[in-house]
Scaffold this motif. Structure first.
Motif, PDB file in Angstrom:
ATOM      1  N   LYS A 280      12.015  29.790   3.772  1.00 54.99           N
ATOM      2  CA  LYS A 280      10.854  28.896   3.786  1.00 54.99           C
ATOM      3  C   LYS A 280      10.852  27.986   2.565  1.00 54.99           C
ATOM      4  O   LYS A 280       9.897  27.273   2.322  1.00 54.99           O
ATOM      5  CB  LYS A 280       9.553  29.712   3.806  1.00 54.99           C
ATOM      6  CG  LYS A 280       9.350  30.505   5.057  1.00 54.99           C
ATOM      7  CD  LYS A 280       8.063  31.315   4.971  1.00 54.99           C
ATOM      8  CE  LYS A 280       7.905  32.190   6.185  1.00 54.99           C
ATOM      9  NZ  LYS A 280       6.672  32.987   6.120  1.00 54.99           N
TER      10      LYS A 280
ATOM     11  N   SER B 192      13.383  32.321  -0.231  1.00 51.60           N
ATOM     12  CA  SER B 192      13.305  32.595   1.201  1.00 51.60           C
ATOM     13  C   SER B 192      13.729  31.343   1.958  1.00 51.60           C
ATOM     14  O   SER B 192      13.794  30.255   1.392  1.00 51.60           O
ATOM     15  CB  SER B 192      11.867  32.962   1.595  1.00 51.60           C
ATOM     16  OG  SER B 192      11.043  31.806   1.533  1.00 51.60           O
TER      17      SER B 192
ATOM     18  N   GLN C 128      14.691  28.503  13.901  1.00 55.08           N
ATOM     19  CA  GLN C 128      13.854  28.190  12.735  1.00 55.08           C
ATOM     20  C   GLN C 128      13.209  29.455  12.171  1.00 55.08           C
ATOM     21  O   GLN C 128      13.154  29.648  10.959  1.00 55.08           O
ATOM     22  CB  GLN C 128      12.775  27.168  13.099  1.00 55.08           C
ATOM     23  CG  GLN C 128      13.321  25.767  13.244  1.00 55.08           C
ATOM     24  CD  GLN C 128      12.266  24.778  13.708  1.00 55.08           C
ATOM     25  OE1 GLN C 128      11.355  25.118  14.460  1.00 55.08           O
ATOM     26  NE2 GLN C 128      12.403  23.539  13.268  1.00 55.08           N
ATOM     27  N   GLU C 129      12.728  30.313  13.050  1.00 60.31           N
ATOM     28  CA  GLU C 129      12.122  31.568  12.603  1.00 60.31           C
ATOM     29  C   GLU C 129      13.149  32.438  11.879  1.00 60.31           C
ATOM     30  O   GLU C 129      12.853  33.031  10.840  1.00 60.31           O
ATOM     31  CB  GLU C 129      11.525  32.329  13.784  1.00 60.31           C
ATOM     32  CG  GLU C 129      10.253  31.707  14.333  1.00 60.31           C
ATOM     33  CD  GLU C 129       9.748  32.402  15.591  1.00 60.31           C
ATOM     34  OE1 GLU C 129      10.202  33.532  15.893  1.00 60.31           O
ATOM     35  OE2 GLU C 129       8.903  31.804  16.281  1.00 60.31           O
TER      36      GLU C 129
ATOM     37  N   GLN D 155      13.795  31.114   8.415  1.00 63.02           N
ATOM     38  CA  GLN D 155      12.689  31.381   7.498  1.00 63.02           C
ATOM     39  C   GLN D 155      12.685  32.821   7.011  1.00 63.02           C
ATOM     40  O   GLN D 155      12.194  33.117   5.929  1.00 63.02           O
ATOM     41  CB  GLN D 155      11.355  31.026   8.149  1.00 63.02           C
ATOM     42  CG  GLN D 155      11.175  29.537   8.312  1.00 63.02           C
ATOM     43  CD  GLN D 155       9.856  29.167   8.954  1.00 63.02           C
ATOM     44  OE1 GLN D 155       9.099  30.016   9.410  1.00 63.02           O
ATOM     45  NE2 GLN D 155       9.575  27.879   9.002  1.00 63.02           N
TER      46      GLN D 155
ATOM     47  N   GLU E  93      10.780  28.971  -0.555  1.00 58.35           N
ATOM     48  CA  GLU E  93       9.896  29.522  -1.579  1.00 58.35           C
ATOM     49  C   GLU E  93      10.733  30.367  -2.537  1.00 58.35           C
ATOM     50  O   GLU E  93      11.490  31.236  -2.095  1.00 58.35           O
ATOM     51  CB  GLU E  93       8.815  30.400  -0.952  1.00 58.35           C
ATOM     52  CG  GLU E  93       7.867  29.648  -0.046  1.00 58.35           C
ATOM     53  CD  GLU E  93       6.920  30.573   0.723  1.00 58.35           C
ATOM     54  OE1 GLU E  93       7.193  31.795   0.802  1.00 58.35           O
ATOM     55  OE2 GLU E  93       5.934  30.064   1.242  1.00 58.35           O
TER      56      GLU E  93
END
Length: 105
Positions: free
Chosen positions: A47, A45, A23-24, A27, A49
């Motif tokens: 994320k 990104s 997950q990191e 992101q 965004e």
């Protein structure tokens, strides 16, 4: 029986750590999509965004704002779909065979 349970818990903890790391990494990734033959580019990104929108001067026509809006929407939706697909591919490796409802990791 207790040994099996401890072993299973250790495996679950390892899988959880791998999931968190995946997950990191997702992101931190950057995704790009274009529309109109590259006239509009949207960057996002992992994320989800939107980090950048670039519009070529050639596509800016005050008499056809609708086309520009459509190109921006198309590129934005495409980049978000790329993130979704990558997330599903990456995280899906952890949920194979678990019969979880869609979208649950």
């Amino acid at each position: 029986m207790k040994g099996n349970m401890n072993n299973m818990m250790k495996q679950m903890q390892k899988m959880q750590k791998k999931m968190e790391q995946a997950q990191e990494e997702l992101q931190e990734m950057t995704f790009e999509a274009t529309s109109g033959g590259g006239m509009v580019k949207v960057t996002a990104s992992g994320k989800r965004e939107i980090t950048d929108v670039q519009v070529s001067e050639d596509v800016v026509d005050p008499d056809d704002v609708d086309m520009l809006q459509d190109l921006i929407l198309t590129a934005t939706n495409d980049v978000l779909q790329q993130i979704e697909d990558k997330t599903n591919d990456t995280m899906g490796q952890f949920t194979k065979g678990m019969n979880l409802p869609g979208g649950m990791f």
